[in-house]
Design a protein around this motif. Structure first.
Motif, PDB file in Angstrom:
ATOM      1  N   LEU A 125      -0.676 -14.283  -1.343  1.00  0.00           N
ATOM      2  CA  LEU A 125       0.473 -13.416  -1.623  1.00  0.00           C
ATOM      3  C   LEU A 125       0.145 -12.026  -1.107  1.00  0.00           C
ATOM      4  N   HIS A 126       0.540 -11.751   0.109  1.00  0.00           N
ATOM      5  CA  HIS A 126       0.192 -10.494   0.774  1.00  0.00           C
ATOM      6  C   HIS A 126       1.169  -9.393   0.334  1.00  0.00           C
ATOM      7  N   GLY A 127       0.595  -8.276  -0.127  1.00  0.00           N
ATOM      8  CA  GLY A 127       1.419  -7.166  -0.564  1.00  0.00           C
ATOM      9  C   GLY A 127       0.558  -5.983  -0.928  1.00  0.00           C
ATOM     10  N   SER A 128       1.085  -5.089  -1.737  1.00  0.00           N
ATOM     11  CA  SER A 128       0.356  -3.884  -2.116  1.00  0.00           C
ATOM     12  C   SER A 128       0.643  -3.528  -3.562  1.00  0.00           C
TER      13      SER A 128
ATOM     14  N   ALA B 179      11.906  -5.812  -2.238  1.00  0.00           N
ATOM     15  CA  ALA B 179      10.609  -5.288  -2.689  1.00  0.00           C
ATOM     16  C   ALA B 179      10.627  -5.167  -4.208  1.00  0.00           C
ATOM     17  N   ARG B 180      10.739  -6.288  -4.896  1.00  0.00           N
ATOM     18  CA  ARG B 180      10.834  -6.272  -6.358  1.00  0.00           C
ATOM     19  C   ARG B 180       9.438  -6.360  -6.968  1.00  0.00           C
ATOM     20  N   PRO B 181       9.079  -5.486  -7.892  1.00  0.00           N
ATOM     21  CA  PRO B 181       7.723  -5.508  -8.466  1.00  0.00           C
ATOM     22  C   PRO B 181       7.460  -6.795  -9.246  1.00  0.00           C
ATOM     23  N   VAL B 182       6.210  -7.266  -9.181  1.00  0.00           N
ATOM     24  CA  VAL B 182       5.783  -8.438  -9.930  1.00  0.00           C
ATOM     25  C   VAL B 182       4.386  -8.201 -10.489  1.00  0.00           C
ATOM     26  N   THR B 183       4.128  -8.817 -11.627  1.00  0.00           N
ATOM     27  CA  THR B 183       2.780  -8.852 -12.194  1.00  0.00           C
ATOM     28  C   THR B 183       2.247 -10.273 -12.263  1.00  0.00           C
ATOM     29  N   HIS B 184       3.161 -11.262 -12.312  1.00  0.00           N
ATOM     30  CA  HIS B 184       2.813 -12.667 -12.392  1.00  0.00           C
ATOM     31  C   HIS B 184       3.674 -13.459 -11.414  1.00  0.00           C
ATOM     32  N   VAL B 185       3.155 -14.598 -10.965  1.00  0.00           N
ATOM     33  CA  VAL B 185       3.950 -15.524 -10.165  1.00  0.00           C
ATOM     34  C   VAL B 185       3.751 -16.932 -10.710  1.00  0.00           C
TER      35      VAL B 185
ATOM     36  N   GLY C 210       2.567  -5.098  -8.379  1.00  0.00           N
ATOM     37  CA  GLY C 210       2.710  -4.813  -6.960  1.00  0.00           C
ATOM     38  C   GLY C 210       3.937  -5.472  -6.367  1.00  0.00           C
ATOM     39  N   VAL C 211       4.035  -5.352  -5.058  1.00  0.00           N
ATOM     40  CA  VAL C 211       5.153  -5.905  -4.301  1.00  0.00           C
ATOM     41  C   VAL C 211       4.589  -6.908  -3.300  1.00  0.00           C
ATOM     42  N   VAL C 212       5.100  -8.143  -3.345  1.00  0.00           N
ATOM     43  CA  VAL C 212       4.688  -9.195  -2.417  1.00  0.00           C
ATOM     44  C   VAL C 212       5.655  -9.208  -1.244  1.00  0.00           C
TER      45      VAL C 212
ATOM     46  N   PRO D 169     -12.349  -5.364  -9.645  1.00  0.00           N
ATOM     47  CA  PRO D 169     -12.806  -4.744  -8.404  1.00  0.00           C
ATOM     48  C   PRO D 169     -12.598  -3.238  -8.419  1.00  0.00           C
ATOM     49  N   ASP D 170     -13.212  -2.554  -7.478  1.00  0.00           N
ATOM     50  CA  ASP D 170     -13.129  -1.101  -7.384  1.00  0.00           C
ATOM     51  C   ASP D 170     -11.698  -0.697  -7.025  1.00  0.00           C
ATOM     52  N   PRO D 171     -10.986   0.031  -7.875  1.00  0.00           N
ATOM     53  CA  PRO D 171      -9.602   0.399  -7.564  1.00  0.00           C
ATOM     54  C   PRO D 171      -9.484   1.296  -6.339  1.00  0.00           C
ATOM     55  N   ALA D 172     -10.498   2.109  -6.081  1.00  0.00           N
ATOM     56  CA  ALA D 172     -10.457   2.954  -4.881  1.00  0.00           C
ATOM     57  C   ALA D 172     -10.479   2.100  -3.617  1.00  0.00           C
ATOM     58  N   TRP D 173     -11.223   0.988  -3.673  1.00  0.00           N
ATOM     59  CA  TRP D 173     -11.290   0.088  -2.516  1.00  0.00           C
ATOM     60  C   TRP D 173      -9.944  -0.594  -2.304  1.00  0.00           C
ATOM     61  N   LEU D 174      -9.312  -1.040  -3.386  1.00  0.00           N
ATOM     62  CA  LEU D 174      -8.012  -1.688  -3.261  1.00  0.00           C
ATOM     63  C   LEU D 174      -6.970  -0.705  -2.722  1.00  0.00           C
ATOM     64  N   ALA D 175      -7.029   0.550  -3.172  1.00  0.00           N
ATOM     65  CA  ALA D 175      -6.087   1.552  -2.674  1.00  0.00           C
ATOM     66  C   ALA D 175      -6.295   1.801  -1.185  1.00  0.00           C
ATOM     67  N   ALA D 176      -7.553   1.793  -0.758  1.00  0.00           N
ATOM     68  CA  ALA D 176      -7.836   2.013   0.662  1.00  0.00           C
ATOM     69  C   ALA D 176      -7.358   0.844   1.514  1.00  0.00           C
ATOM     70  N   LEU D 177      -7.430  -0.385   0.962  1.00  0.00           N
ATOM     71  CA  LEU D 177      -6.965  -1.548   1.718  1.00  0.00           C
ATOM     72  C   LEU D 177      -5.467  -1.483   1.958  1.00  0.00           C
ATOM     73  N   GLY D 178      -4.731  -0.997   0.976  1.00  0.00           N
ATOM     74  CA  GLY D 178      -3.279  -0.938   1.120  1.00  0.00           C
ATOM     75  C   GLY D 178      -2.659  -2.298   0.894  1.00  0.00           C
ATOM     76  N   THR D 179      -2.546  -3.092   1.955  1.00  0.00           N
ATOM     77  CA  THR D 179      -1.998  -4.439   1.860  1.00  0.00           C
ATOM     78  C   THR D 179      -3.132  -5.439   1.777  1.00  0.00           C
ATOM     79  N   PHE D 180      -3.072  -6.335   0.773  1.00  0.00           N
ATOM     80  CA  PHE D 180      -4.092  -7.374   0.621  1.00  0.00           C
ATOM     81  C   PHE D 180      -3.484  -8.525  -0.167  1.00  0.00           C
ATOM     82  N   ASP D 181      -4.258  -9.564  -0.380  1.00  0.00           N
ATOM     83  CA  ASP D 181      -3.788 -10.741  -1.107  1.00  0.00           C
ATOM     84  C   ASP D 181      -3.845 -10.455  -2.607  1.00  0.00           C
ATOM     85  N   LEU D 182      -2.703 -10.236  -3.213  1.00  0.00           N
ATOM     86  CA  LEU D 182      -2.642  -9.840  -4.616  1.00  0.00           C
ATOM     87  C   LEU D 182      -3.070 -10.960  -5.566  1.00  0.00           C
ATOM     88  N   ALA D 183      -3.094 -12.193  -5.089  1.00  0.00           N
ATOM     89  CA  ALA D 183      -3.472 -13.321  -5.938  1.00  0.00           C
ATOM     90  C   ALA D 183      -4.946 -13.669  -5.830  1.00  0.00           C
TER      91      ALA D 183
END
Length: 395
Positions: free
Chosen positions: A388-391, A367-373, A311-313, A241-255
């Protein structure tokens, strides 16, 4: 049954040594196996399909085994994929191409234009006149497809299910990347790159094609030579997806699939695939989630996911909607940071009792960073949706 995103891929033997930390199902492994699997697909039956003889309409369906079908179908209608235009759709509508369900066939259901087919079907092409009644080698029909989520395509399945004497002789797939929401006029004027060169296809079969290009694309052009019918188009790959769009969303479902999340592996896919858990929207039925078989041992089932990025969940939703007598009894969630200690899993949600047909909302401290769950369910059972709501972090 045809290859589709709603079909389970090969289930993992619960008695095997495969575990939640294995690399089976990762994008790298899938990409490495794709060409070999496509080359090994059975082609002994040739290109011609037999006429329908009654009984089970799928009895003689030719399906291939393609490693890339474990990846997300980027064109899935449920992710926002659409067929924007086609030069011809006299017999059957172009929109059928992206329906998530396998194509159906109901014999002797005739409309004003002939047998009603579950796919995209164009009229028979003709030549220039009496002296040349046949179409030329370059005559073809086309359809323009917007991917539900942009991404890198690893493989394409052109499914001609139930098109036996009216399938195209050859197909080709091209791709382009355009920003925003272009219409057919802008797409027809775009620069197109071949993804699948002009290639022969079989009738009443899943025709799979591995893709070597690793360019991010947003739209496809499907061409069929000279005419005919295609039941379904599946476009498997990695979401970008467009990284600029994800940055603008801020918090979203990381999964979420639509934001780049993906299932890497699972202990069991017997009844329905775990990717259903990260589809958009609420589950619509018991078959629209992840359901494993009933365990007869002391183990438990699990699914491992790669998030949209590091990100952080902060909040978790575990939804058991429509699972009334077969919901998971308990669930636990673990995280891993591949940029930190890639082999260390740490607890995000302790083992928690689940209720059937319910949404469980859990806030996470820290607020521990994760890449996988990894989601563990005990002892087995269905999960409709996992959110998984986070940023994302800046890196």
């Amino acid at each position: 049954m045809p290859v589709s995103p709603t079909d389970p891929v090969s289930p993992i033997d619960p008695d095997s040594t495969t575990g939640p930390d294995s690399t089976i199902g990762t994008a790298a492994a899938i990409a490495a196996a794709t060409i070999a699997a496509a080359a090994a697909a059975d082609d002994s039956t040739g290109t011609d399909a037999l006429p329908y003889a009654g009984g089970n309409p799928y009895a003689d369906y030719r399906h291939g085994e393609f490693a890339f079908t474990a990846l997300t179908d980027l064109a899935d209608r449920r992710l926002g994929g659409a067929v924007l235009a086609a030069n011809d759709e006299l017999f059957a509508e172009r929109e059928n191409l992206l329906l998530p369900e396998p194509a159906e066939f109901r014999p002797h259901t005739f409309g004003n234009k002939g047998q009603i087919m579950d796919g995209w079907e164009t009229r028979r092409r003709r030549g220039a006149g009496t002296a040349r009644p046949h179409p030329t080698a370059e005559d073809h029909d086309w359809a323009l497809i917007r991917l539900g989520v942009p991404g890198i395509v690893h493989g394409v399945v052109v499914d001609t299910a139930h098109f036996r004497g009216n399938y195209p002789r050859q197909i080709a797939v091209e791709a382009t990347e355009l920003p925003g929401t272009p219409g057919p006029e802008e797409l027809l004027a775009a620069d197109w790159e071949p993804l699948v060169p002009r290639s022969p296809v079989r009738g009443h079969a899943a025709n799979g094609f591995a893709v070597a290009s690793r360019r991010r694309v947003t739209h496809l052009r499907l061409s069929q030579y000279p005419d005919g019918g295609i039941a379904r188009l599946r476009v498997h790959g990695e979401a970008r997806p467009d990284p600029a769009w994800l940055a603008a969303l801020g918090t979203f479902d990381l999964a979420a699939l639509e934001y780049g999340g993906a299932v890497e592996d699972a202990s069991d896919r017997f009844f329905s695939p775990p990717a259903n858990m990260i589809m958009p929207g609420r589950s619509r039925s018991m078959g629209d989630g992840w359901e494993n078989r009933r365990r007869r041992d002391e183990g438990h089932d699990w699914v491992r996911l790669r998030l949209a990025g590091r990100g952080v969940v902060r909040a978790v939703e575990i939804d058991t909607g429509y699972y009334v007598g077969n919901a998971a009894g308990w669930a636990a969630l673990y995280g891993r940071d591949e940029h930190g200690a890639p082999d260390d899993w740490f607890e995000l949600v302790p083992r928690t009792r689940l209720q059937p047909d319910a949404v469980h909302r859990l806030l996470l401290p820290g607020a521990r960073p994760v890449t996988h769950v990894r989601l563990d369910v005990f002892p087995d059972g269905g999960i409709a949706r996992l959110r998984l709501h986070g940023s994302l972090l800046d890196d």
